[in-house]
Every structure is written in structure tokens, then in C-alpha cells.
Design a protein around this motif. Structure first.
Motif, PDB file in Angstrom:
ATOM      1  N   SER A  44      -1.712  56.787  27.246  1.00  8.44           N
ATOM      2  CA  SER A  44      -2.523  56.118  28.268  1.00  8.44           C
ATOM      3  C   SER A  44      -1.909  54.770  28.656  1.00  8.44           C
ATOM      4  O   SER A  44      -1.950  54.384  29.829  1.00  8.44           O
ATOM      5  CB  SER A  44      -3.976  55.952  27.808  1.00  8.44           C
ATOM      6  N   SER A  45      -1.309  54.070  27.708  1.00  9.30           N
ATOM      7  CA  SER A  45      -0.633  52.800  28.018  1.00  9.30           C
ATOM      8  C   SER A  45       0.595  53.040  28.886  1.00  9.30           C
ATOM      9  O   SER A  45       0.882  52.271  29.809  1.00  9.30           O
ATOM     10  CB  SER A  45      -0.218  52.086  26.733  1.00  9.30           C
ATOM     11  N   THR A  48      -0.629  53.790  32.392  1.00  8.70           N
ATOM     12  CA  THR A  48      -1.111  52.569  33.040  1.00  8.70           C
ATOM     13  C   THR A  48       0.063  51.769  33.592  1.00  8.70           C
ATOM     14  O   THR A  48       0.015  51.269  34.718  1.00  8.70           O
ATOM     15  CB  THR A  48      -1.933  51.716  32.050  1.00  8.70           C
TER      16      THR A  48
END
Length: 123
Positions: A44-45, A48
Motif C-alpha cells: 500500500s505504501s 501511494t
């Protein structure tokens, strides 16, 4: 002084260039272990960071070990162009396409794709 020697060795070793033939793709289990141990940010990082750089539809994400964890992310932009981004797994930062690490990871991914194609064709 002898306590500094391992640190100095690690710094020197990490500065040595990594060749594409020394890079390998990580399995899902290996990337999970890298995230759990703190050697890599989570997916998810990575996503992003990527969406902060380019808009579009995520096509694929692959992870590679090249002196550290790196992610290759393919994004289909709204104008129809495919964009490949390389993300440093330690920091979650999208690397400049001209960086040595990005070049090595791209080259390794291409070689892996060619090997799969050859195998599928029975060569």
C-alpha cells in the motif's frame, strides 16, 4: 575499532554495483518476510508513492532483490501509454528512471520475461 569493521564492510558492500544477473524476483512469501522484518515497505505504501507520481490503472507489481528490495510497477495512463516505475522498497520512493538501481531492475525484469517466453515456446 573492531566493532566498526562490520559497519564499514556493510557500507562498502552496499555501494558496490549490482548487475542484472545478480538480481532475482522475489516470491510472495519472500516479500511478506521482507515487509515483516522491516526490510521493505508494504504494497500500500508503494502504491501511494506511485499514485503520487502518475495517474492511471495499476497493471502489475513485481518485487526484486537487488542489494535491497525494489518494486517494478506498471501503470496504464489515461492516454493509453504504459509507464514502468521502480520503487525503492526500503523507503517507498519512486526512483528516477535514470538511476542505476532502476536500470538494473528493469534489465533483470526484461531478462526474466524473456526466459519465461523461451520456456513457454519450448526452447
Amino acid at each position: 575499532m573492531k566493532f566498526l569493521l562490520p559497519f564499514v564492510f556493510a557500507v562498502v558492500a552496499s555501494a558496490l554495483p549490482v548487475r542484472a544477473e545478480d538480481v532475482r524476483e522475489l516470491s510472495q512469501a519472500e516479500i511478506r518476510a521482507a515487509v515483516e522484518s522491516g526490510d521493505s515497505v508494504d504494497l500500500s505504501s508503494v502504491l501511494t508513492s506511485v499514485t503520487g507520481v502518475v495517474a492511471g490503472e495499476l497493471v502489475s507489481v513485481r518485487s526484486f532483490l537487488a542489494g535491497g528490495v525494489f518494486y517494478q510497477v506498471l501503470v496504464l495512463r489515461p492516454d493509453g501509454r504504459m509507464v514502468m516505475l521502480i520503487v525503492d522498497g526500503r523507503t517507498g520512493t519512486v526512483l528516477p528512471s535514470t538511476s542505476e538501481a532502476a536500470k538494473v531492475v528493469r534489465e533483470a525484469a526484461k531478462a526474466a520475461d524473456q526466459a519465461v517466453t523461451k520456456a513457454a515456446m519450448g526452447k
